[in-house]
Design a protein around this motif. Structure first.
Motif, PDB file in Angstrom:
ATOM      1  N   GLY A 186      -4.328  -1.443  -5.136  1.00  0.00           N
ATOM      2  CA  GLY A 186      -4.810  -0.089  -5.377  1.00  0.00           C
ATOM      3  C   GLY A 186      -6.333  -0.012  -5.475  1.00  0.00           C
ATOM      4  O   GLY A 186      -6.919   1.017  -5.209  1.00  0.00           O
ATOM      5  N   SER A 197      -8.802  -2.915  -1.098  1.00  0.00           N
ATOM      6  CA  SER A 197      -7.535  -2.189  -1.065  1.00  0.00           C
ATOM      7  C   SER A 197      -6.913  -2.257   0.321  1.00  0.00           C
ATOM      8  O   SER A 197      -5.745  -2.601   0.482  1.00  0.00           O
ATOM      9  CB  SER A 197      -7.785  -0.735  -1.473  1.00  0.00           C
ATOM     10  N   LEU A 205       0.837  -1.212   0.000  1.00  0.00           N
ATOM     11  CA  LEU A 205       0.000   0.000   0.000  1.00  0.00           C
ATOM     12  C   LEU A 205       0.864   1.250   0.000  1.00  0.00           C
ATOM     13  O   LEU A 205       0.549   2.233  -0.686  1.00  0.00           O
ATOM     14  CB  LEU A 205      -0.909   0.019   1.235  1.00  0.00           C
ATOM     15  N   LEU A 260       0.907   4.105  -2.880  1.00  0.00           N
ATOM     16  CA  LEU A 260       0.673   5.510  -2.536  1.00  0.00           C
ATOM     17  C   LEU A 260       1.647   6.416  -3.281  1.00  0.00           C
ATOM     18  O   LEU A 260       1.243   7.382  -3.940  1.00  0.00           O
ATOM     19  CB  LEU A 260       0.819   5.698  -1.022  1.00  0.00           C
ATOM     20  N   THR A 320      -2.748   2.792   4.356  1.00  0.00           N
ATOM     21  CA  THR A 320      -1.385   2.818   4.891  1.00  0.00           C
ATOM     22  C   THR A 320      -1.359   3.428   6.283  1.00  0.00           C
ATOM     23  O   THR A 320      -0.630   2.966   7.170  1.00  0.00           O
ATOM     24  CB  THR A 320      -0.462   3.633   3.968  1.00  0.00           C
ATOM     25  N   SER A 375      -5.075   4.533  -0.799  1.00  0.00           N
ATOM     26  CA  SER A 375      -3.866   3.873  -0.295  1.00  0.00           C
ATOM     27  C   SER A 375      -3.290   4.630   0.889  1.00  0.00           C
ATOM     28  O   SER A 375      -2.757   4.007   1.821  1.00  0.00           O
ATOM     29  CB  SER A 375      -2.824   3.703  -1.398  1.00  0.00           C
TER      30      SER A 375
END
Lengths: 105, 252
Positions: free
Chosen positions: B155, B149, B51, B55, B191, B187
């Motif tokens: 993604g 995701s 992730l 990003l 994250t 993302s």
């Protein structure tokens, strides 16, 4: 305005975060003490960069000639972002969404 | 943590991002299996690193599309409101779920992706679209895209593109740009959950991000020189093999 925000601010922040991650990663691998701190800083900048265009759209939102759906969406996103920032810095939050997240600090 | 392993993580994410870029996929479908199968990285850590890599790439890629003025911010934000909620849900489910279940779910999703690579609808770059469609259904399906995701470290473009093109009839170029804009936010959200829960290994994180950035840049340059059609067939086989390995790991 959004184009300029992306071109200069987002691009600049992405480059800055990559530079910090590169230097921080190398120093951390060599067991230099502040290396991990630099990595943390780079990660924080990378994590918060997507907020910039969202905030720009929020500010610009009065120009969006649209239905309540857009406004509700912006409200939901805004609440999530505020929670993320407050939780991330270990502060007590004004608007509560039940996140099972420990404070960072 | 040995620097050699960190460098290998960077190499793996570079490979995943490069192949993802060539195949028109996000790198997540390749990064997670490569990290878990070849480097033995725990799957939750691999999902978080994936992730993070996505990003960085999606932010860089979306700048290009914003510059070309083919991002529908309004629509992206409407859909992103539920996608973000889905990503938060997915990441938290991942943290609570056992690794074996995550392996099986990832393997099944990989099988679907492999099928879509060879048999799914191909989106023509010149498709103009008509704009319209059921936005409420799009919002609902976007939640599922966000859930996948956050849960699997991908993604979400595998669902976002059909939503934007087939469900909402966006022109293909606008769909790609809007999808990238959305993926950067999704993302980041996923994250963040892993980050504050201490799942992201700080020794690997810089190498994962930098490797993926380099891989994506190489992929975008090679993409003009390599016929992706043949790569798709080959990699669908690779994805099937990866999916079987992951399912078998999950089933013990």
């Amino acid at each position: 305005m959004l184009k300029k925000v992306y071109k200069f601010v987002v691009k600049g922040l992405v480059v800055l975060s990559l530079v910090l991650l590169a230097f921080g990663g190398v120093f951390a691998s060599l067991n230099v003490e502040f290396g991990y701190g630099v990595v943390y800083l780079g990660l924080w900048i990378l994590l918060l960069t997507p907020l910039i265009p969202v905030i720009a759209v929020l500010i610009d939102s009065y120009r969006i000639n649209d239905t309540a759906l857009v406004l509700i969406s912006l409200l939901v996103i805004g609440i999530i972002l505020i929670n993320m920032v407050y939780y991330g810095f270990g502060l007590s939050i004004p608007l509560s969404i039940p996140f099972p997240l420990p404070p960072l600090l | 943590m040995p620097i050699s392993l960190s460098l290998l993580v960077g190499l793996v994410t570079a490979t995943g991002a490069l192949m993802g870029s060539l195949l028109g996929l996000g790198g997540g479908f390749l990064i997670v299996p490569l990290l878990t199968i070849f480097l033995g990285i725990p799957i939750k850590v691999a999902v978080a690193l994936s992730l993070l890599s996505i990003l960085a790439n999606s932010l860089s890629a979306s700048i290009v599309y914003v510059d070309r003025e083919v991002v529908d911010f309004r629509l992206g934000l409407i859909l992103e409101s539920t996608t973000m909620l889905g990503a938060i849900t997915g990441a938290n489910i991942n943290l609570m779920m056992s690794e074996s279940v995550i392996y099986v779910v990832f393997g099944l999703v990989l099988l679907y992706v492999a099928y879509r690579m060879v048999a799914g609808k191909k989106y023509g770059e010149d498709d103009e679209g008509t704009r319209g469609g059921n936005i409420y259904l799009g919002v609902l399906v976007s939640y599922v895209a966000g859930l996948l995701s956050g849960l699997l470290g991908i993604g979400g473009g595998i669902l976002k593109m059909p939503i934007l093109i087939l469900l909402l009839s966006l022109p293909t170029r606008v769909a790609i740009g809007t999808s990238l804009f959305m993926i950067s936010i999704t993302s980041a959200t996923g994250t963040f959950i892993y980050f504050v829960n201490g799942v992201i290994d700080m020794s690997y994180a810089p190498f994962a991000v930098l490797g993926a950035s380099i891989g994506a840049q190489l992929g975008s340059r090679l993409g003009f020189k390599i016929e992706a059609r043949y790569l798709r067939s080959l990699f669908s086989i690779v994805l099937v093999v990866f999916s079987l390995i992951m399912i078998m790991r999950g089933l013990g």
